[in-house]
Design an enzyme around this catalytic site. Structure first.
Site, PDB file in Angstrom:
ATOM      1  N   TYR A  58      -7.639  65.333  43.122  1.00 34.98           N
ATOM      2  CA  TYR A  58      -7.566  65.052  41.693  1.00 34.98           C
ATOM      3  C   TYR A  58      -8.568  65.894  40.903  1.00 34.98           C
ATOM      4  CZ  TYR A  58      -4.578  61.199  43.079  1.00 34.98           C
ATOM      5  OH  TYR A  58      -3.555  60.459  43.613  1.00 34.98           O
TER       6      TYR A  58
ATOM      7  N   ILE B  42       1.093  57.366  43.610  1.00 33.14           N
ATOM      8  CA  ILE B  42       1.568  58.684  44.029  1.00 33.14           C
ATOM      9  C   ILE B  42       1.281  58.783  45.520  1.00 33.14           C
ATOM     10  CG2 ILE B  42      -0.588  59.743  43.207  1.00 33.14           C
ATOM     11  CD1 ILE B  42       1.049  62.354  42.802  1.00 33.14           C
ATOM     12  N   TYR B  43       2.328  58.807  46.304  1.00 34.27           N
ATOM     13  CA  TYR B  43       2.192  58.798  47.757  1.00 34.27           C
ATOM     14  C   TYR B  43       3.177  59.782  48.383  1.00 34.27           C
ATOM     15  CZ  TYR B  43      -0.665  54.618  47.411  1.00 34.27           C
ATOM     16  OH  TYR B  43      -1.669  53.735  47.122  1.00 34.27           O
TER      17      TYR B  43
ATOM     18  N   GLY C 195       2.013  70.800  49.339  1.00 31.99           N
ATOM     19  CA  GLY C 195       2.012  70.986  47.887  1.00 31.99           C
ATOM     20  C   GLY C 195       2.855  69.971  47.133  1.00 31.99           C
TER      21      GLY C 195
ATOM     22  N   ASN D 218     -11.838  57.501  49.223  1.00 34.50           N
ATOM     23  CA  ASN D 218     -10.716  58.367  49.578  1.00 34.50           C
ATOM     24  C   ASN D 218     -11.077  59.810  49.187  1.00 34.50           C
ATOM     25  OD1 ASN D 218      -8.274  59.660  50.007  1.00 34.50           O
ATOM     26  ND2 ASN D 218      -7.046  57.982  49.157  1.00 34.50           N
TER      27      ASN D 218
END
Length: 168
Positions: free
Chosen positions: A139, A93-94, A103, A132
């Protein structure tokens, strides 16, 4: 903003955004040699083409006027580890740097959760580099909890990824 599933016809664009976003995220923390070795292996055209054709994986572009980011989801035997047999892996997911803090990451994760529910999965899981801090905070905010860790090799450099899971 739309989320569009990639096909093999999107290979060139997928490879370009994959390399761009990975370098933006991790190049400052790795040697150029290790980064190049990883990029050549992970984003080789033949490898990406095979991943695009896997019936238990799906890539999606997040598109505004241009592609702002992308997402790769795996389920079943396409998952990179047996963390959650009834789960859905968010392998990649980038978001492109020009589109961060709008968002869009949350939008992609929400999409992944709906995708998982449609496939009758019970959780989402992913791996994130232990250093990170921004991703870890994101998350955690999105409801993921650490459930383990594994080694990740950036060239010859062994690093640690935290494995995180969210029940849905």
């Amino acid at each position: 903003m739309g989320i569009i599933q990639c096909t093999p016809a999107d290979l060139v664009e997928l490879k370009a955004i994959s390399i761009e976003t990975y370098q933006d995220t991790f190049a400052p923390y790795n040697t150029e040699e290790n980064m190049q070795a990883y990029l050549e292996a992970a984003y080789h055209s033949a490898k990406l083409h095979k991943e695009l054709k896997n019936p238990q994986s799906a890539f999606f572009f997040l598109q505004e006027e241009a592609i702002a980011g992308y997402l790769k989801l795996n389920w079943g035997t396409a998952q990179t580890e047996p963390i959650a047999p009834e789960g859905l892996e968010v392998e990649r997911i980038y978001i492109r740097s020009d589109y961060k803090r709008r968002g869009y990451g949350q939008q992609l994760l929400s999409f992944a959760e709906e995708f998982a529910k449609a496939k009758q999965k019970t959780s989402l899981w992913l791996g994130v580099w232990e250093h990170n801090a921004n991703a870890l905070a994101f998350y955690n905010k999105m409801g993921f909890r650490r459930v383990g860790s594994h080694s990740f090799f950036m060239g010859d450099d062994e690093q640690t990824d935290y494995l995180m899971e969210k029940q849905i």
